[in-house]
Design an enzyme around this catalytic site. Structure first.
Site, PDB file in Angstrom:
ATOM      1  N   HIS A 267       0.834  -1.209   0.000  1.00 24.62           N
ATOM      2  CA  HIS A 267       0.000   0.000   0.000  1.00 24.62           C
ATOM      3  C   HIS A 267       0.872   1.263   0.000  1.00 24.62           C
ATOM      4  O   HIS A 267       0.710   2.145  -0.847  1.00 24.62           O
ATOM      5  CB  HIS A 267      -0.907  -0.029   1.242  1.00 24.62           C
ATOM      6  CG  HIS A 267      -1.826   1.151   1.364  1.00 24.62           C
ATOM      7  ND1 HIS A 267      -3.153   1.105   1.000  1.00 24.62           N
ATOM      8  CD2 HIS A 267      -1.619   2.411   1.810  1.00 24.62           C
ATOM      9  CE1 HIS A 267      -3.714   2.279   1.219  1.00 24.62           C
ATOM     10  NE2 HIS A 267      -2.799   3.103   1.711  1.00 24.62           N
ATOM     11  N   GLU A 268       1.807   1.318   0.934  1.00 24.52           N
ATOM     12  CA  GLU A 268       2.640   2.525   1.041  1.00 24.52           C
ATOM     13  C   GLU A 268       3.564   2.668  -0.165  1.00 24.52           C
ATOM     14  O   GLU A 268       3.811   3.788  -0.634  1.00 24.52           O
ATOM     15  CB  GLU A 268       3.443   2.523   2.347  1.00 24.52           C
ATOM     16  CG  GLU A 268       2.582   2.514   3.631  1.00 24.52           C
ATOM     17  CD  GLU A 268       1.557   3.635   3.711  1.00 24.52           C
ATOM     18  OE1 GLU A 268       1.774   4.709   3.128  1.00 24.52           O
ATOM     19  OE2 GLU A 268       0.500   3.425   4.358  1.00 24.52           O
ATOM     20  N   HIS A 271       1.641   4.396  -2.795  1.00 21.11           N
ATOM     21  CA  HIS A 271       1.661   5.855  -2.593  1.00 21.11           C
ATOM     22  C   HIS A 271       2.995   6.426  -3.067  1.00 21.11           C
ATOM     23  O   HIS A 271       3.053   7.470  -3.718  1.00 21.11           O
ATOM     24  CB  HIS A 271       1.503   6.178  -1.106  1.00 21.11           C
ATOM     25  CG  HIS A 271       0.086   6.162  -0.598  1.00 21.11           C
ATOM     26  ND1 HIS A 271      -0.921   6.904  -1.167  1.00 21.11           N
ATOM     27  CD2 HIS A 271      -0.484   5.507   0.454  1.00 21.11           C
ATOM     28  CE1 HIS A 271      -2.061   6.703  -0.486  1.00 21.11           C
ATOM     29  NE2 HIS A 271      -1.815   5.859   0.494  1.00 21.11           N
ATOM     30  N   GLU A 298      -4.907   7.754  -2.918  1.00 21.86           N
ATOM     31  CA  GLU A 298      -5.363   6.479  -2.362  1.00 21.86           C
ATOM     32  C   GLU A 298      -5.686   5.477  -3.481  1.00 21.86           C
ATOM     33  O   GLU A 298      -5.569   4.271  -3.280  1.00 21.86           O
ATOM     34  CB  GLU A 298      -6.578   6.731  -1.460  1.00 21.86           C
ATOM     35  CG  GLU A 298      -6.925   5.597  -0.519  1.00 21.86           C
ATOM     36  CD  GLU A 298      -5.893   5.339   0.587  1.00 21.86           C
ATOM     37  OE1 GLU A 298      -4.918   6.102   0.715  1.00 21.86           O
ATOM     38  OE2 GLU A 298      -6.060   4.342   1.318  1.00 21.86           O
TER      39      GLU A 298
HETATM   40 CO    CO Z   1      -3.228   5.225   2.007  1.00 22.28          CO
END
Ligand code: CO
Length: 504
Positions: A267-268, A271, A298
């Protein structure tokens, strides 16, 4: 001043402001990753001094004069140009910052700082009555801020615009309502399925050092560049960015569960790839050097986490790797059982622990609550009852205590009304972008099965990342996918994926 000179001076000013912001980000990263507890008081002074300097520089009437000298000039005549985008977004932020009276900002900062502790105590003691007076104050402050900003329709528009510029509540509500109806239906089918994935597969000892190795390996395969980044541990994982050449990610390890660090890191890193894909060498410190919105940000993290990281093609490559690394935990486990275990759907009370399907329902509930609170349709005293009623309707569960209900999130105590919808918008944008990527890259599944994620990274860079804030989210979506945001791609994706897992 001639428009060209005014623009150059405006950019010089915003670059200085952004450089101060980057200093603040370094201090914040250190605060969350390295700082001993004893450093807290001095760190608060450092960051509030910097915040004050940034605010003062930004609301300087000189910025307003420079903007006026550029606006309506030939330099910004092409509304899709980089110059026009920078001027548009600096004007947008400048107007918002200067519209808030100083006394209101100070009262907001003071109240939310105190409210945070009061919320933490009230949650720990499961005592909503303790938090209620603070909620009263914060709702009042948020309403006054919305009035100061000005809005069309309802006050929530002004607040959501802080996080998702240009999005309107009416449009978001329309998409959310369609999603909600279909999700409740999907959840019903999953709940009545006889398939029950064995989650114990991912809930057993997983060596932390090996988890770290595995996470770094996947981040690298995604194209995360460790020459321009690093992975550290933080209690509340986040990604931060200090300008060109330094985009850092964090994660946290659970020695008894694989999912937390694994999908948290993916997830990170998602980003981070967005930040790394913006041309910061040229555009750092200007809006075009920043992300389009929180929803678009997101969308990148959730696409990598769910549509790639929880997909069959991805695990065709990485499951045998994982089996070699985590021999004790995954030896003899069948692929399909592992795949079902990482995609288990189970309604639960806590948003941050929610699966891919129910997560959006958590957000829609909050969106509806916040709108009604801002309109005065739900009074603070009635928040628990309203929450619990909606929760029963969407999840089929009775909320037993407010700590696991309306008091679970930090956002309201921090005054962050309008932030929640960006999480679900991210999921909806992610599915629409990913469907387009699959069309444009017909061999994408084969690539993922071979462990090659760089073609997808390049597609995202070309179509989304490099534009920064040149186009607002809505327009970006139409440019990339040829259509406005729709609930369909996400629901098609979910119905297909979970229909296959839960066999309906
Ligand atoms: Co996030």
């Amino acid at each position: 001043m001639a428009p060209k000179e005014a623009y150059a001076e405006l950019i010089k000013q915003t670059k200085e402001i952004s450089t101060l912001g980057a200093c603040q980000a370094v201090l914040e990263w250190d605060h969350q990753v390295n700082m001993p507890p004893g450093g807290a008081a001095m760190r608060a002074e450092q960051t509030s001094l910097l915040a004050g300097m940034i605010h003062e520089k930004f609301i300087d009437p000189k910025i307003g004069d420079l903007l006026s000298a550029v606006e309506d000039s030939d330099l910004v005549a092409d509304t899709d140009s980089i110059e026009a985008a920078n001027v548009r977004e600096i004007r947008h932020s400048y107007d918002k910052e200067t519209k808030l009276p100083k006394a209101l900002v100070e009262e907001f900062n003071k109240t939310t700082a105190l409210a945070h502790n009061e919320w933490a105590v009230a949650r720990r003691e499961n005592d909503f009555k303790k938090f209620e007076p603070w909620l009263v104050k914060i709702i009042d402050l948020a309403q006054r801020m919305a009035e100061a900003y000005g809005y069309e329709g309802e006050p929530y528009n002004a607040l959501m615009d802080n996080y998702e510029p240009g999005a309107t509540v009416a449009e978001v509500a329309d998409v959310f309502e369609k999603v909600r109806i279909e999700l409740v239906d999907l959840l019903g089918k999953i709940n009545s399925s006889s398939v029950k994935p064995d989650v114990s597969i991912v809930e057993r000892p997983y060596d932390v050092e090996k988890q770290k190795l595995f996470g770094e390996m996947i981040a690298m395969a995604m194209g995360y560049d460790f020459n321009e980044g690093r992975l550290d541990i933080a209690t509340h994982p986040f990604t931060t960015d200090f300008g060109p050449g330094d985009t850092r990610i964090t994660t946290r390890y659970n020695p008894k569960r694989l999912n937390d660090a694994l999908f948290g890191t993916v997830h990170e890193a998602g980003h981070a790839l967005y930040e790394m894909g913006i041309d910061k060498k040229t555009h750092f410190g200007t809006p075009v050097g920043e992300s389009a919105s929180l929803g678009i940000h997101e969308s990148q993290s959730r696409m990598w986490e769910n549509m790639v990281g929880r997909s069959q093609p991805f695990w065709r490559y990485f499951f045998p790797v994982a089996q070699r690394i985590f021999r004790d935990s995954l030896n003899g486990i069948a692929f399909d059982d592992f795949y079902a275990a990482i995609n288990t759907v189970a309604p639960s009370y806590i948003r941050v622990e929610a699966d891919e399907v129910t997560y959006n329902l958590h957000i829609m509930l909050r969106f509806e609550m916040e709108r009604a609170m801002m309109q005065g349709d739900i009074k603070p005293a009635d928040v628990p009852a309203a929450w619990n009623e909606k929760f029963k309707k969407y999840f089929g569960l009775n909320v037993e205590n407010d700590a696991n209900g309306c008091m679970q999130d930090v956002h309201w105590s921090a005054g962050l009304f309008g932030y929640f919808p960006t999480y679900a918008l991210g999921n909806i944008y992610a599915a629409q972008f990913f469907a387009q990527a699959q069309k444009d890259l017909p061999d994408l599944d084969a690539q993922l099965e071979a462990g090659n994620m760089l073609a997808l990274r390049e597609w995202l860079r070309e179509n989304i990342h490099r534009h920064g804030q040149r186009f607002r989210a809505k327009k970006l979506c139409e440019r990339v996918t040829g259509a406005p945001l729709s609930h369909k791609p996400m629901m098609d994706y979910m119905n297909k994926k979970f229909g296959a897992i839960y066999k309906f």
